[in-house]
Design a protein around this motif. Structure first.
Motif, short mmCIF file in Angstrom:
data_model
loop_
_atom_site.label_atom_id
_atom_site.label_comp_id
_atom_site.label_asym_id
_atom_site.label_seq_id
_atom_site.Cartn_x
_atom_site.Cartn_y
_atom_site.Cartn_z
N THR A 116 -5.64 56.87 43.44
CA THR A 116 -4.69 57.56 42.58
C THR A 116 -4.59 59.00 43.06
OG1 THR A 116 -6.23 58.44 40.91
CG2 THR A 116 -5.48 56.14 40.65
N SER A 117 -3.48 59.63 42.74
CA SER A 117 -3.31 61.04 43.08
C SER A 117 -2.60 61.72 41.93
CB SER A 117 -2.50 61.18 44.38
OG SER A 117 -2.29 62.55 44.70
N GLY A 118 -3.18 62.84 41.50
CA GLY A 118 -2.59 63.62 40.43
C GLY A 118 -3.27 63.40 39.10
N GLY A 119 -3.08 64.37 38.21
CA GLY A 119 -3.57 64.24 36.85
C GLY A 119 -5.06 64.45 36.67
N THR A 120 -5.70 65.18 37.59
CA THR A 120 -7.16 65.33 37.52
C THR A 120 -7.62 66.75 37.15
OG1 THR A 120 -7.30 65.83 39.89
CG2 THR A 120 -7.51 63.51 39.23
N GLY A 121 -6.67 67.61 36.82
CA GLY A 121 -7.01 69.00 36.55
C GLY A 121 -7.20 69.31 35.08
N PHE A 122 -6.91 70.55 34.71
CA PHE A 122 -7.16 71.05 33.37
C PHE A 122 -5.94 71.04 32.46
CE2 PHE A 122 -11.20 73.90 33.77
CZ PHE A 122 -11.88 72.85 34.33
N SER A 123 -4.79 70.70 32.99
CA SER A 123 -3.59 70.67 32.16
C SER A 123 -3.75 69.66 31.03
CB SER A 123 -2.37 70.29 33.02
OG SER A 123 -1.27 69.93 32.20
N PRO A 124 -3.19 69.94 29.87
CA PRO A 124 -3.26 68.96 28.78
C PRO A 124 -2.67 67.60 29.15
CG PRO A 124 -2.50 71.07 27.94
CD PRO A 124 -2.55 71.19 29.44
N ARG A 125 -1.76 67.55 30.12
CA ARG A 125 -1.14 66.29 30.56
C ARG A 125 -2.00 65.56 31.59
NH1 ARG A 125 2.53 63.66 28.25
NH2 ARG A 125 3.66 63.13 30.14
N ASP A 126 -3.03 66.20 32.12
CA ASP A 126 -3.90 65.59 33.13
C ASP A 126 -4.89 64.64 32.46
OD1 ASP A 126 -2.65 66.98 35.18
OD2 ASP A 126 -4.13 68.60 35.20
N VAL A 127 -4.56 63.35 32.46
CA VAL A 127 -5.38 62.36 31.76
C VAL A 127 -5.82 61.21 32.68
CG1 VAL A 127 -4.42 62.89 29.49
CG2 VAL A 127 -3.32 61.15 30.93
N THR A 128 -5.64 61.37 33.98
CA THR A 128 -6.01 60.30 34.91
C THR A 128 -7.50 59.93 34.82
OG1 THR A 128 -4.20 60.90 36.38
CG2 THR A 128 -5.96 59.56 37.32
N PRO A 129 -8.43 60.89 34.78
CA PRO A 129 -9.84 60.49 34.69
C PRO A 129 -10.16 59.70 33.43
CG PRO A 129 -9.65 62.78 35.38
CD PRO A 129 -8.28 62.34 34.96
N GLU A 130 -9.59 60.10 32.30
CA GLU A 130 -9.85 59.37 31.05
C GLU A 130 -9.30 57.95 31.12
OE1 GLU A 130 -10.40 63.55 30.41
OE2 GLU A 130 -8.65 62.53 31.20
N ALA A 131 -8.11 57.80 31.69
CA ALA A 131 -7.53 56.46 31.85
C ALA A 131 -8.38 55.62 32.79
CB ALA A 131 -6.09 56.57 32.36
N THR A 132 -8.84 56.22 33.86
CA THR A 132 -9.67 55.50 34.83
C THR A 132 -10.97 55.05 34.19
OG1 THR A 132 -8.69 56.74 36.66
CG2 THR A 132 -10.82 55.69 37.07
N LEU A 133 -11.63 55.95 33.49
CA LEU A 133 -12.90 55.60 32.86
C LEU A 133 -12.73 54.55 31.76
CD1 LEU A 133 -14.55 59.12 32.82
CD2 LEU A 133 -15.10 57.18 34.33
N ALA A 134 -11.53 54.45 31.20
CA ALA A 134 -11.27 53.43 30.18
C ALA A 134 -11.18 52.03 30.78
CB ALA A 134 -9.97 53.76 29.44
N VAL A 135 -10.90 51.92 32.09
CA VAL A 135 -10.74 50.60 32.70
C VAL A 135 -11.87 50.19 33.63
CG1 VAL A 135 -8.22 50.70 32.50
CG2 VAL A 135 -9.30 51.31 34.66
N VAL A 136 -12.63 51.15 34.15
CA VAL A 136 -13.68 50.76 35.08
C VAL A 136 -14.82 50.08 34.34
CG1 VAL A 136 -13.13 52.54 36.79
CG2 VAL A 136 -14.91 52.98 35.11
N GLU A 137 -15.44 49.15 35.03
CA GLU A 137 -16.59 48.43 34.48
C GLU A 137 -17.91 49.03 34.99
OE1 GLU A 137 -14.08 44.27 34.40
OE2 GLU A 137 -15.25 44.80 36.17
N ARG A 138 -17.84 49.61 36.18
CA ARG A 138 -19.03 50.23 36.77
C ARG A 138 -18.62 51.56 37.40
NH1 ARG A 138 -21.58 46.65 40.94
NH2 ARG A 138 -19.45 46.04 41.46
#
Length: 162
Positions: A67-89
């Protein structure tokens, strides 16, 4: 060759207001290593990101999704949270290595909230949004990436070195 995908998170890019340059750099750096079977640009919407991550892992059964983008401090940057919601490990060593390598280039690398992890047999790695940061992130993980994917996909089972 590993089956790969690229998912770009960009509000402006999804509306055609900004050209995606990061995916070209990802493709260039993984040329000959990966066969790209999925590419999409979507807005920074958490539920949409979760849905597309699940699709790439569960339906397309990619070996690696970058993935690329959405990893910073902006309120719209939610890629890490979405990723952690789907990973199993979780695979925190990858994002830690990316940040450590990036810190050698710029102190702003510490502001990355990127995550990495495994869902099924798919490795998901969050990369920053800029071309320069994507290049540096991939430079950090490429030396170990092939071996990790070989283990994950069952192509090898040996980790020990002679």
């Amino acid at each position: 060759m590993f089956k790969a995908g690229i998912l770009i998170m960009s509000d402006k890019g999804s509306r055609g207001e900004r050209e995606d340059l990061s995916s070209a750099e990802i493709r260039r750096m993984l040329d000959g290593f990966c066969r790209f079977e999925y590419y999409e640009i979507i807005p920074d919407e958490r539920e949409m990101i979760v849905e597309r991550l699940r699709y790439a892992c569960d339906e397309l059964k990619l070996d690696i999704l970058l993935t690329s983008g959405g990893t910073g401090f902006s309120p719209r940057d939610v890629t890490p949270e979405a990723t952690l919601a789907v990973v199993e490990r979780p695979a925190p060593g990858l994002s830690e290595a990316i940040r450590a390598y990036g810190m050698q280039q710029t102190p702003r690398a510490m502001l990355s909230r990127a995550a990495a992890g495994i869902r099924g047999k798919t490795l998901i790695i969050n990369l920053p949004g800029s071309v320069k940061a994507v290049r540096e992130a991939l430079e950090a993980v490429l030396p170990s990436l092939e071996h990790g994917l070989e283990i994950l996909t069952g192509r090898t089972g040996e980790c020990g070195q002679p």
